[in-house]
Design an enzyme around this catalytic site. Structure first.
Site: not given
Length: 417
Positions: A105, A107, A109, A272, A291, A297
């Site tokens: 994915s 995504q 953080h 990333h 994501r 997901k």
């Protein structure tokens, strides 16, 4: 092994569908060697987890029912007092091996503040309140998307990929085209945010339509010209994730290629997606991922688009700093972790000096002996994972060429405190 300074570990594996099939996956090979279990040659093996995260715990070989986390909380001295003072009686890092068969994915953080908020609001999706900076160190040739391309490249994309303009609208595309390099990054960021958010928020039907048109256009054009790397990548991603917005979002991100021994670090709020290859990865102990594409997901497009830094330009590639002829150290700008990579020719010896925090060692090739000075050495071989207590000097002697990785708390943390 009665040496409390070194504990052998049995580690967990994750079979996410983007992993490589068992027959060619380093994760499957290491897990088979680590636990003596059989692996399924066709099933995907994606991640091998070494550490204390509840989603993928490691267990002591000496007592298979006890997790490393439980053992550390009973014996917090093994972390060293500075680590306990700062992070409590748990490992601040999580160590992994990844075998990437297809893209995983798009995504980012969250930083600590956002992680706390997300965990409070959606505890089922965001399972802890920690941030998750991470570093990937390539074992094989490794490819990723990381960070936004620069303005000049983005303008070129808008000229050459009409499907993007259709999705974001002419007005947004013009905002980008009218922005000048002289405007400075702070002026460019809100424009980039506006366009990217528009793209990622487009309705499923419009995305499906745009991706299908992109695909048929590129297939047609490939008959008369060679496609660019990004165009080839878009077709590959479309095969893996048909009708996914990530196929088009990839044009906004830098394509990064790592050779074995090169590393990439990813700070909070940076977009990333890993594309292919195998790596060791280290991160703060967290599993928080926001994501927005290339995934079956849960997607949280709004959170992702609002949290990104929108910094532009290629990320820095780390090549490590040699500590001695056999060991290279990779130091990211995060205090939770660092990685040492050691390649020890047959019959040589190397010493890992005492550090005031804990370490985890992973042997990926060869055979040798690890000695903590107090007792006869421990024979180690590929697939072995060992936890080393703080303030333990470890000497390693190789019986055949030995490859091992060590991860521990960043040395800069101890110099600063």
């Amino acid at each position: 092994m009665e040496d409390a300074k070194l504990q052998r570990l049995h580690c967990s594996v994750k079979n996410y569908d983007w992993g490589l099939p068992g027959r060619v996956s380093e994760v499957a090979r290491l897990q088979g060697l680590n636990s003596g279990s059989q692996f399924d040659p066709e099933k995907p093996y994606a991640e091998f987890w070494m550490g204390t995260h509840d989603s993928g715990p490691s267990f002591l070989v000496s007592n298979g029912k006890v997790t490393l986390k439980a053992w550390i909380s009973e014996n917090p001295d093994v972390l060293g007092h500075k680590v306990v003072q700062n992070w409590g009686s748990d490992l601040p890092f999580l160590f992994k091996v990844l075998s990437v068969g297809k893209a995983l994915s798009i995504q980012a953080h969250p930083d600590k503040e956002l992680a706390r908020t997300l965990h409070k609001l959606q505890p089922n999706e965001y399972k802890d309140a920690n941030h998750k900076p991470e570093m990937a160190l390539a074992i094989t040739h490794f490819q990723a998307l990381c960070g936004f391309i620069i303005l000049k490249e983005l303008k070129a994309v808008l000229h050459t990929v009409p499907e993007i303009v259709e999705l974001v609208g002419a007005a947004n595309a013009n905002l980008v085209l009218q922005t000048s390099d002289q405007d400075g990054e702070e002026q460019v960021k809100p424009v980039l945010k506006e366009v990217f958010t528009h793209l990622m928020s487009a309705s499923k039907d419009r995305v499906t339509d745009a991706v299908n048109r992109l695909k048929s256009r590129l297939l047609k054009e490939s008959e008369v010209r060679e496609l660019t790397e990004k165009e080839q990548l878009a077709l590959r991603l479309e095969k893996q994730y048909p009708a996914d917005v990530g196929v088009i979002a990839a044009f906004f991100l830098n394509r990064v290629k790592l050779n074995p021994g090169e590393a990439l670090f990813l700070g909070a709020n940076e977009p990333h997606a890993y594309l292919s290859g195998e790596c060791v990865e280290c991160m703060a102990t967290s599993d928080n991922v926001v994501r927005a594409g290339l995934t079956p997901k849960h997607r949280d497009v709004q959170t992702l688009c609002s949290m990104l830094t929108y910094k532009q330009g290629s990320p820095e590639i780390l090549r490590g700093v040699p500590l001695n002829p056999y060991v290279n150290k990779y130091t990211p700008p995060f205090e939770e972790f660092e990685i040492d990579c050691c390649i020890l020719p047959q019959g040589e010896r190397v010493v890992f000096p005492t550090v005031p925090g804990p370490s985890i060692f992973l042997v990926t090739a060869g055979k040798g002996t690890m000695n903590t000075g107090s007792q006869k050495g421990h024979v180690v071989t590929e697939g072995d994972v060992l936890f080393a207590a703080a303030n333990t000097e470890i000497s390693v002697t190789s019986a055949s060429e030995l490859h091992l990785y060590r991860t521990g708390v960043n040395s800069k943390f101890f110099q600063a405190s």
